[in-house]
Each structure stands twice: as C-alpha cells, then as structure tokens.
Design a protein around this motif. Structure first.
Motif, PDB file in Angstrom:
ATOM      1  N   THR A  90    -150.329 -37.778   2.881  1.00 35.14           N
ATOM      2  CA  THR A  90    -151.528 -37.712   3.712  1.00 35.14           C
ATOM      3  C   THR A  90    -152.241 -39.062   3.708  1.00 35.14           C
ATOM      4  OG1 THR A  90    -151.847 -35.343   3.357  1.00 35.14           O
ATOM      5  CG2 THR A  90    -153.788 -36.635   3.980  1.00 35.14           C
ATOM      6  N   ALA A  91    -152.470 -39.614   4.890  1.00 36.51           N
ATOM      7  CA  ALA A  91    -153.090 -40.937   5.016  1.00 36.51           C
ATOM      8  C   ALA A  91    -153.314 -41.242   6.493  1.00 36.51           C
ATOM      9  CB  ALA A  91    -152.182 -42.008   4.420  1.00 36.51           C
ATOM     10  N   VAL A  92    -154.041 -42.305   6.736  1.00 38.09           N
ATOM     11  CA  VAL A  92    -154.050 -42.907   8.063  1.00 38.09           C
ATOM     12  C   VAL A  92    -152.901 -43.901   8.101  1.00 38.09           C
ATOM     13  CG1 VAL A  92    -155.319 -44.278   9.735  1.00 38.09           C
ATOM     14  CG2 VAL A  92    -156.529 -42.609   8.314  1.00 38.09           C
ATOM     15  N   TYR A  93    -152.056 -43.771   9.094  1.00 42.17           N
ATOM     16  CA  TYR A  93    -150.893 -44.637   9.248  1.00 42.17           C
ATOM     17  C   TYR A  93    -151.177 -45.677  10.327  1.00 42.17           C
ATOM     18  CZ  TYR A  93    -148.128 -41.735   6.162  1.00 42.17           C
ATOM     19  OH  TYR A  93    -147.641 -41.082   5.047  1.00 42.17           O
ATOM     20  N   ALA A 124    -143.968 -52.962  11.362  1.00 43.12           N
ATOM     21  CA  ALA A 124    -144.104 -52.229  10.106  1.00 43.12           C
ATOM     22  C   ALA A 124    -145.101 -51.100  10.258  1.00 43.12           C
ATOM     23  CB  ALA A 124    -144.550 -53.174   8.994  1.00 43.12           C
ATOM     24  N   TRP A 125    -144.999 -50.176   9.312  1.00 42.48           N
ATOM     25  CA  TRP A 125    -145.976 -49.102   9.165  1.00 42.48           C
ATOM     26  C   TRP A 125    -146.627 -49.231   7.790  1.00 42.48           C
ATOM     27  CZ3 TRP A 125    -147.422 -45.870  12.994  1.00 42.48           C
ATOM     28  CH2 TRP A 125    -146.582 -45.770  14.110  1.00 42.48           C
ATOM     29  N   PHE A 126    -147.943 -49.194   7.790  1.00 49.22           N
ATOM     30  CA  PHE A 126    -148.734 -49.158   6.568  1.00 49.22           C
ATOM     31  C   PHE A 126    -149.465 -47.812   6.543  1.00 49.22           C
ATOM     32  CE2 PHE A 126    -148.932 -53.633   5.013  1.00 49.22           C
ATOM     33  CZ  PHE A 126    -148.267 -54.267   6.044  1.00 49.22           C
ATOM     34  N   ARG A 127    -149.986 -47.466   5.374  1.00 52.48           N
ATOM     35  CA  ARG A 127    -150.840 -46.286   5.289  1.00 52.48           C
ATOM     36  C   ARG A 127    -151.976 -46.542   4.300  1.00 52.48           C
ATOM     37  NH1 ARG A 127    -146.629 -42.015   2.367  1.00 52.48           N
ATOM     38  NH2 ARG A 127    -146.525 -43.060   0.324  1.00 52.48           N
ATOM     39  N   GLN A 128    -153.047 -45.799   4.519  1.00 50.89           N
ATOM     40  CA  GLN A 128    -154.220 -45.977   3.667  1.00 50.89           C
ATOM     41  C   GLN A 128    -154.939 -44.653   3.489  1.00 50.89           C
ATOM     42  OE1 GLN A 128    -157.110 -48.871   5.110  1.00 50.89           O
ATOM     43  NE2 GLN A 128    -157.683 -49.376   3.007  1.00 50.89           N
ATOM     44  N   VAL A 129    -155.352 -44.408   2.254  1.00 51.09           N
ATOM     45  CA  VAL A 129    -156.206 -43.262   1.947  1.00 51.09           C
ATOM     46  C   VAL A 129    -157.539 -43.806   1.480  1.00 51.09           C
ATOM     47  CG1 VAL A 129    -154.285 -41.742   1.414  1.00 51.09           C
ATOM     48  CG2 VAL A 129    -155.322 -43.078  -0.414  1.00 51.09           C
ATOM     49  N   PRO A 130    -158.597 -43.033   1.612  1.00 47.20           N
ATOM     50  CA  PRO A 130    -159.920 -43.526   1.224  1.00 47.20           C
ATOM     51  C   PRO A 130    -159.948 -43.969  -0.231  1.00 47.20           C
ATOM     52  CG  PRO A 130    -160.136 -41.552   2.547  1.00 47.20           C
ATOM     53  CD  PRO A 130    -158.667 -41.710   2.270  1.00 47.20           C
ATOM     54  N   GLY A 131    -160.529 -45.130  -0.463  1.00 46.89           N
ATOM     55  CA  GLY A 131    -160.675 -45.633  -1.815  1.00 46.89           C
ATOM     56  C   GLY A 131    -159.481 -46.378  -2.358  1.00 46.89           C
ATOM     57  N   LYS A 132    -158.409 -46.465  -1.557  1.00 43.70           N
ATOM     58  CA  LYS A 132    -157.220 -47.183  -2.000  1.00 43.70           C
ATOM     59  C   LYS A 132    -156.872 -48.292  -1.026  1.00 43.70           C
ATOM     60  CE  LYS A 132    -155.001 -43.534  -4.704  1.00 43.70           C
ATOM     61  NZ  LYS A 132    -153.718 -42.827  -4.964  1.00 43.70           N
ATOM     62  N   GLU A 133    -156.087 -49.242  -1.520  1.00 40.61           N
ATOM     63  CA  GLU A 133    -155.654 -50.338  -0.665  1.00 40.61           C
ATOM     64  C   GLU A 133    -154.611 -49.847   0.336  1.00 40.61           C
ATOM     65  OE1 GLU A 133    -156.226 -54.143  -3.700  1.00 40.61           O
ATOM     66  OE2 GLU A 133    -154.263 -53.670  -2.870  1.00 40.61           O
ATOM     67  N   GLY A 146    -149.483 -38.532  15.023  1.00 43.89           N
ATOM     68  CA  GLY A 146    -150.037 -37.972  13.812  1.00 43.89           C
ATOM     69  C   GLY A 146    -150.464 -36.524  14.020  1.00 43.89           C
ATOM     70  N   GLY A 147    -150.852 -35.881  12.923  1.00 45.32           N
ATOM     71  CA  GLY A 147    -151.292 -34.494  13.027  1.00 45.32           C
ATOM     72  C   GLY A 147    -151.284 -33.816  11.682  1.00 45.32           C
ATOM     73  N   LEU A 148    -151.362 -32.484  11.734  1.00 45.19           N
ATOM     74  CA  LEU A 148    -151.377 -31.656  10.531  1.00 45.19           C
ATOM     75  C   LEU A 148    -150.048 -30.918  10.425  1.00 45.19           C
ATOM     76  CD1 LEU A 148    -152.842 -30.246   8.150  1.00 45.19           C
ATOM     77  CD2 LEU A 148    -153.709 -28.593   9.831  1.00 45.19           C
ATOM     78  N   VAL A 149    -149.434 -30.986   9.250  1.00 46.39           N
ATOM     79  CA  VAL A 149    -148.150 -30.332   9.037  1.00 46.39           C
ATOM     80  C   VAL A 149    -148.121 -29.782   7.617  1.00 46.39           C
ATOM     81  CG1 VAL A 149    -146.993 -32.445   8.275  1.00 46.39           C
ATOM     82  CG2 VAL A 149    -145.659 -30.607   9.319  1.00 46.39           C
ATOM     83  N   GLN A 150    -147.362 -28.735   7.403  1.00 47.36           N
ATOM     84  CA  GLN A 150    -147.210 -28.184   6.057  1.00 47.36           C
ATOM     85  C   GLN A 150    -146.229 -29.020   5.251  1.00 47.36           C
ATOM     86  OE1 GLN A 150    -146.096 -24.032   6.581  1.00 47.36           O
ATOM     87  NE2 GLN A 150    -148.227 -23.404   6.326  1.00 47.36           N
TER      88      GLN A 150
END
Length: 121
Positions: free
Chosen positions: A91-94, A35-44, A9-13
């Motif tokens: 943008t998320a935690v993967y 599998a890969w999942f992702r999550q952003v704050p406040g969402k499932e 992970g990291g920061l990318v344009q």
C-alpha cells in the motif's frame, strides 16, 4: 511540456493484482530510463522498479521480485507496472519517473503526480 500521467491504482484485497500505467509526453521516451517509485506517509520515497530505454536493463527492489513486472511500449510512450500477489505492505502512492541516460534510474528528471494503491488484508 513534459507530462507523466499515472493510472490504474485502486483498492484490492491481499493476493490480488493491479496494473499501473504511465503515459508520457513531451520528451523522447525511448531515450529515457523509466521507473516506478512508491511512498507511504512518514517514509522516504522508494525505488520499486526501473527499466532502461530499450528494455534491456531491469531492476527490482528485493521486496517485489517475483511479484511485480515492469515493462514499456516505446511506440506508445507508456510504461507499466504489473503487480501480482499484492500484500498490505505494498500500500502506497506509486509514482512514475523518468531520467535521461542508461542503466538504473538515478535522481529523476521528471515525476508523475502519483496514483494510490491500497491493499486490504
């Protein structure tokens, strides 16, 4: 002891690429759907991509089709997520996940700790 350890992970344009890796141990990797999942704050947490044990069945959520590629190397116990043409909404935690069985992943048996991917506009 089962472990799923994500990296990459990291920061990318926007428009850039990231490659996530998940190193697995403690179970028979080739017998598990990964599998890969992702999550952003406040969402499932959202399923992004899933790959069967032999790689013969692959699923992508519509929003990443044509941009993301999931793959696995059973000899190395690693699953990858190549993410191209990234958008700020990616943008998320993967999270890496594993479940015994076939086809598309259901409720995972195991989870990794997550890796942050941030796409700037």
């Amino acid at each position: 002891q089962v472990q799923l350890v994500e990296s990459g992970g990291g920061l990318v344009q926007a428009g850039g690429s990231l490659r996530l890796s998940c190193a697995a141990s403690g179970f028979t990797f080739s017998s598990y759907v990964m599998a890969w999942f992702r999550q952003v704050p406040g969402k499932e947490r959202e399923l992004v991509a899933s790959i069967s044990g032999n790689g013969g069945f692959i699923y992508y959520v519509d929003s990443v089709k044509g941009r993301f590629t999931i793959s696995r190397e059973n000899a190395k116990n690693v699953v990858y997520l190549q993410m191209n043409s990234l958008k700020p909404e990616d943008t998320a935690v993967y999270y890496c996940a594993a479940r015994t069985g076939r086809g598309i992943i259901g409720i995972p048996d195991y989870w990794g700790q997550g890796t942050q991917a941030t796409v700037s506009s």
